[in-house]
Design a protein around this motif. Sequence first.
Motif, mmCIF file in Angstrom:
data_model
loop_
_atom_site.group_PDB
_atom_site.id
_atom_site.type_symbol
_atom_site.label_atom_id
_atom_site.label_comp_id
_atom_site.label_asym_id
_atom_site.label_seq_id
_atom_site.Cartn_x
_atom_site.Cartn_y
_atom_site.Cartn_z
ATOM 1 N N ILE A 54 4.400 -49.539 -18.737
ATOM 2 C CA ILE A 54 5.151 -49.022 -17.599
ATOM 3 C C ILE A 54 5.692 -47.641 -17.947
ATOM 4 C CG2 ILE A 54 5.793 -51.301 -16.736
ATOM 5 C CD1 ILE A 54 8.548 -50.912 -18.021
ATOM 6 N N ALA A 55 6.125 -46.908 -16.923
ATOM 7 C CA ALA A 55 6.701 -45.579 -17.110
ATOM 8 C C ALA A 55 7.992 -45.479 -16.308
ATOM 9 C CB ALA A 55 5.720 -44.497 -16.670
ATOM 10 N N LEU A 56 8.989 -44.838 -16.898
ATOM 11 C CA LEU A 56 10.270 -44.606 -16.241
ATOM 12 C C LEU A 56 10.545 -43.109 -16.247
ATOM 13 C CD1 LEU A 56 12.401 -47.406 -17.976
ATOM 14 C CD2 LEU A 56 11.249 -47.535 -15.757
ATOM 15 N N ALA A 57 10.936 -42.556 -15.098
ATOM 16 C CA ALA A 57 11.230 -41.127 -14.987
ATOM 17 C C ALA A 57 12.730 -40.922 -14.835
ATOM 18 C CB ALA A 57 10.495 -40.519 -13.799
ATOM 19 N N ARG A 58 13.262 -39.964 -15.582
ATOM 20 C CA ARG A 58 14.684 -39.640 -15.539
ATOM 21 C C ARG A 58 14.823 -38.119 -15.411
ATOM 22 N NH1 ARG A 58 14.467 -44.387 -14.683
ATOM 23 N NH2 ARG A 58 15.290 -46.056 -16.025
ATOM 24 N N THR A 59 15.594 -37.652 -14.411
ATOM 25 C CA THR A 59 15.700 -36.224 -14.118
ATOM 26 C C THR A 59 17.145 -35.756 -14.223
ATOM 27 O OG1 THR A 59 13.788 -36.297 -12.637
ATOM 28 C CG2 THR A 59 15.285 -34.433 -12.390
ATOM 29 N N VAL A 60 17.324 -34.594 -14.851
ATOM 30 C CA VAL A 60 18.633 -33.948 -14.949
ATOM 31 C C VAL A 60 18.495 -32.520 -14.438
ATOM 32 C CG1 VAL A 60 20.394 -33.073 -16.533
ATOM 33 C CG2 VAL A 60 19.474 -35.367 -16.854
ATOM 34 N N VAL A 61 19.460 -32.074 -13.633
ATOM 35 C CA VAL A 61 19.447 -30.720 -13.076
ATOM 36 C C VAL A 61 20.192 -29.782 -14.018
ATOM 37 C CG1 VAL A 61 20.192 -29.273 -11.138
ATOM 38 C CG2 VAL A 61 19.290 -31.570 -10.716
ATOM 39 N N VAL A 62 19.611 -28.607 -14.244
ATOM 40 C CA VAL A 62 20.260 -27.587 -15.073
ATOM 41 C C VAL A 62 21.426 -27.016 -14.278
ATOM 42 C CG1 VAL A 62 19.960 -25.402 -16.292
ATOM 43 C CG2 VAL A 62 18.066 -27.052 -16.187
ATOM 44 N N ASP A 63 22.652 -27.222 -14.781
ATOM 45 C CA ASP A 63 23.826 -26.798 -14.015
ATOM 46 C C ASP A 63 24.626 -25.697 -14.702
ATOM 47 O OD1 ASP A 63 24.898 -28.204 -16.093
ATOM 48 O OD2 ASP A 63 25.910 -29.718 -14.873
#
Length: 257
Positions: A54-63
């Motif tokens: 399986i694959a899990l995606a995690r996103t963080v915005v450059v702030d």
Amino acid sequence: MIKSPASAPEDAIGEPNLLDVLPVLSVLLPADAVVGDSITLTLFGESPTTGDQIALARTVVVDADSSMIEFTAAELDLATGVGPLTGRFADGDIQVAASHAGVGFATVVQVLDLDPLINGLQGMYFDLTPPTFIGFGDDGMAMSVVSDMRDLIVTGKANEELRQVDVSVLSGPMGDNGVDPRVVASDSSGFFMAAPVTLGVVNPLDLPLNIEVLIYDRAPRSRRSPRTTRSARPVRVLPYLLPRLTSRSSTRRRSCR
């Protein structure tokens, strides 16, 4: 992309990492990254329920203007519960890939390789299950430790490969095998050889001795404080208190029953 310097060990993710507030993974931002861009980590591993990949995606915005962005345990969201944790992956190898996206573009992924000198991609190890002690000796069948050497060297077996084994002598010529001692040897069968405790020749009058053995798997808690100040039951450790050591005919032989 690396394991965060504040989150040990460098090649594994364990329960202590996911219960901590410190960053777990760090990504070096491209030189053209700006505020508002996003970094996505895609993690690949085995499902704990079906065994499928399986694959899990995690996103963080450059702030903010920075050269690095860090992912905390909460942002990675790799487990549920509060202890013991239930992993979103089964224990085992996982791969991590990072990509960068902004207005009108998205890059291809860059896959983590912890050791580029070794052929293939060297990913991370995910482990939320504490190790289990089986027994002493090369085959793990003994419940005693016997040594005819000057120093105390403990061998045994666990149910998985170990990274670290702490050995403390609690009576007689008291001592231990150091702070965070890596094993001399360990393999996938669970066999381990602990780093030695420097005792020299033991005086028969000091026998019997009491020793304590703590085993750690490949994703143990990091301890930076001296042994004398740490808890007797650190997380992810199976303490094993040996019964009393008894003397044999030779002053250089120690045994434990």
